[in-house]
Design an enzyme around this catalytic site. Structure first.
Site, PDB file in Angstrom:
ATOM      1  N   LYS A   1       0.764  -1.090  -0.347  1.00 58.01           N
ATOM      2  CA  LYS A   1       0.116   0.003   0.114  1.00 58.01           C
ATOM      3  C   LYS A   1       0.778   1.394   0.027  1.00 58.01           C
ATOM      4  O   LYS A   1       1.752   1.469   0.136  1.00 58.01           O
ATOM      5  CB  LYS A   1      -0.796   0.243   1.212  1.00 58.01           C
ATOM      6  CG  LYS A   1      -2.012  -1.318   0.833  1.00 58.01           C
ATOM      7  CD  LYS A   1      -3.219  -1.004   1.933  1.00 58.01           C
ATOM      8  CE  LYS A   1      -4.029  -1.967   1.342  1.00 58.01           C
ATOM      9  NZ  LYS A   1      -5.608  -1.873   2.033  1.00 58.01           N
TER      10      LYS A   1
ATOM     11  N   ARG B   1      -3.222 -10.396   4.545  1.00 59.61           N
ATOM     12  CA  ARG B   1      -3.577 -10.555   3.336  1.00 59.61           C
ATOM     13  C   ARG B   1      -2.307  -9.908   2.110  1.00 59.61           C
ATOM     14  O   ARG B   1      -2.219  -9.054   2.148  1.00 59.61           O
ATOM     15  CB  ARG B   1      -4.760 -10.002   3.001  1.00 59.61           C
ATOM     16  CG  ARG B   1      -5.708  -9.614   1.616  1.00 59.61           C
ATOM     17  CD  ARG B   1      -6.460  -9.015   1.473  1.00 59.61           C
ATOM     18  NE  ARG B   1      -7.092  -8.500  -0.134  1.00 59.61           N
ATOM     19  CZ  ARG B   1      -6.629  -8.386  -0.655  1.00 59.61           C
ATOM     20  NH1 ARG B   1      -5.441  -6.743  -0.504  1.00 59.61           N
ATOM     21  NH2 ARG B   1      -7.429  -8.145  -2.130  1.00 59.61           N
TER      22      ARG B   1
HETATM   23  N1  PMM Z   1      -7.486  -3.825   0.727  1.00 59.12           N
HETATM   24  C1  PMM Z   1      -7.485  -4.167  -0.226  1.00 59.12           C
HETATM   25  C2  PMM Z   1      -8.474  -5.094  -0.843  1.00 59.12           C
HETATM   26  N2  PMM Z   1      -9.057  -5.588  -0.201  1.00 59.12           N
HETATM   27  N3  PMM Z   1      -9.359  -6.590   1.628  1.00 59.12           N
HETATM   28  C3  PMM Z   1      -9.287  -6.608   3.269  1.00 59.12           C
HETATM   29  N4  PMM Z   1      -9.834  -7.003   4.458  1.00 59.12           N
HETATM   30  N5  PMM Z   1      -8.329  -5.326   4.136  1.00 59.12           N
HETATM   31  C4  PMM Z   1      -7.601  -4.399   2.693  1.00 59.12           C
HETATM   32  O1  PMM Z   1      -7.224  -3.916   3.312  1.00 59.12           O
HETATM   33  C5  PMM Z   1      -8.323  -4.479   1.553  1.00 59.12           C
HETATM   34  C6  PMM Z   1      -8.877  -6.151   0.934  1.00 59.12           C
HETATM   35  C7  PMM Z   1      -7.215  -3.138  -1.646  1.00 59.12           C
HETATM   36  O2  PMM Z   1      -5.300  -3.694  -2.186  1.00 59.12           O
HETATM   37  P1  PMM Z   1      -5.869  -4.563  -3.236  1.00 59.12           P
HETATM   38  O3  PMM Z   1      -6.035  -3.188  -4.250  1.00 59.12           O
HETATM   39  O4  PMM Z   1      -4.230  -4.865  -3.289  1.00 59.12           O
HETATM   40  O5  PMM Z   1      -6.186  -5.740  -3.061  1.00 59.12           O
END
Ligand code: PMM
Length: 278
Positions: free
Chosen positions: A216, A255
Site C-alpha cells: 500500500k 493479506r
Molecule cells: N485492501 C484491498 C482490497 N481488499 N480486503 C481486506 N479485507 N482488507 C484490505 O485492507 C483490503 C482488502 C486493496 O488492496 P488491493 O488493491 O491490493 O487488493
C-alpha cells in the site's frame, strides 16, 4: 473457523485481483486462466488461501456493474476450488458473495463490512460462511474525503463495533466474524501507522483480525527516495516486515500479493509467540 488450515499461526492470504485497475496488480490477471495459474502459484509460494476480487477498491476507483464482477470472479473461483484451493471472495455485493460461495468459495471478504449492500449480512447469516468485516466509511471514489478521526484507534474500534453488531443482529454467528481495521480506506498514511502500532486494541475485541498492508501507498511513502514513492514492486520486503509485526501482535491472517516472505515471517512470529507463552 476454516478447518484444514493451520490453527497455530497467522494465516497467509494471497491476492488475485481480476481487475484492470487495482493499484498493485491491475490488468495482470484479467484473463481467467492466467488468474487461476497465478492463484496456484501463490499457494505454491505459501498462501494458505487465495482472495479473488473483481472490483478495484483503490482510492478514487469507480464501481463496475454486478454482471461484470460475476463474469470476472466466478471462473477463477471455480478453477481454484477445483484444484483444492481455499478461496475467499473480495466483494461488496451480496449476490456476488452468494454465487461465489455456490461456486465453492469458503469466505466472504467484504471491504465495506456489510455497509455497501444491505443484503450482505443475511447472505453471511444464511450460508454460515465466515465473513471479513473491514472498517469502512464510504466508497473508494470519495473515501479519502472521509478521513477525520478524533482518536483514530478508538473511532475505528467503535465504528467496526457497530459493523459487527449489525452483522450479529442480522443473524451472523459471532464465531464466523473476522475484523479488519482497513488500512488505507478513509485513512491517511499516518492513520495506518497508528493503527498498526495499536493492533492489540483490535485483537482484544476477541475476533480474529485480518491485516492487509501489502504494497500500500503508505509503505511507498515510507521508502520514498528524494520524494519519489517507492514503486509498488519494491514494497514487498516492507510488507513482510509488517507481516512479522502483525502476526507477533496476534493477527489471525495477513493479506499479501507476494506470499513467500510473509509465509516465512508468520512462522517466525509464531515461534516467538510460543516462546513468550512459556
Ligand atoms: N485492501 C484491498 C482490497 N481488499 N480486503 C481486506 N479485507 N482488507 C484490505 O485492507 C483490503 C482488502 C486493496 O488492496 P488491493 O488493491 O491490493 O487488493
Amino acid at each position: 473457523m476454516l478447518p484444514g488450515l493451520p490453527q497455530d499461526r497467522c494465516l497467509v492470504m494471497g491476492v488475485v485481483n481480476v481487475t484492470p485497475d487495482s493499484f498493485s496488480d491491475g490488468g495482470r490477471w484479467l484473463d481467467a486462466d492466467t488468474a487461476i495459474r497465478h492463484g496456484l502459484e501463490l499457494v505454491r509460494q505459501g498462501a494458505d488461501l487465495v482472495d479473488v476480487g473483481g472490483e478495484s477498491t483503490r482510492p478514487g476507483a469507480l464501481r463496475i456493474d454486478q454482471d461484470e464482477e460475476l463474469r470476472r470472479v466466478l471462473p477463477v473461483i471455480r478453477g481454484l476450488v477445483a484444484e483444492g484451493v481455499v478461496v475467499s471472495v473480495d466483494t461488496m455485493r451480496a449476490a456476488v458473495a452468494r454465487q461465489s460461495l455456490e461456486a465453492g468459495a469458503q469466505v466472504i471478504n467484504d471491504v465495506s463490512g456489510g455497509r455497501a449492500d444491505p443484503d450482505m449480512r443475511s447472505v453471511a447469516a444464511e450460508t454460515e460462511a465466515p465473513i471479513v468485516l473491514m472498517h469502512w466509511r464510504e466508497h473508494s471514489a470519495v473515501m479519502q474525503q472521509h478521513t477525520h478521526y478524533d482518536d483514530v484507534v478508538a473511532d475505528i474500534r467503535a465504528e467496526l463495533g457497530q459493523q459487527v453488531d449489525g452483522a450479529i443482529a442480522a443473524g451472523v454467528d459471532p464465531s464466523r466474524i473476522v475484523i479488519d481495521p482497513g488500512l488505507g480506506f478513509s485513512k491517511t498514511g499516518e492513520h495506518n501507522w497508528t493503527v498498526l502500532a495499536h493492533l492489540d486494541a483490535f485483537v482484544e475485541l476477541g475476533f480474529p483480525v485480518l491485516v492487509a498492508a501489502s504494497r500500500k501507498r503508505f509503505l511507498g511513502e515510507l521508502l520514498a527516495d528524494d520524494g519519489v514513492l517507492r514503486p509498488v514492486d519494491g514494497r514487498d520486503a516492507a510488507t513482510a516486515a509488517v507481516t512479522t509485526l502483525a502476526a507477533a501482535a496476534g493477527a489471525w491472517c495477513i493479506r499479501v500479493h507476494d506470499p513467500a516472505p510473509s509465509a516465512d515471517a508468520v512462522r517466525v512470529a509464531a515461534r516467538l509467540r510460543q516462546e513468550g507463552r512459556r
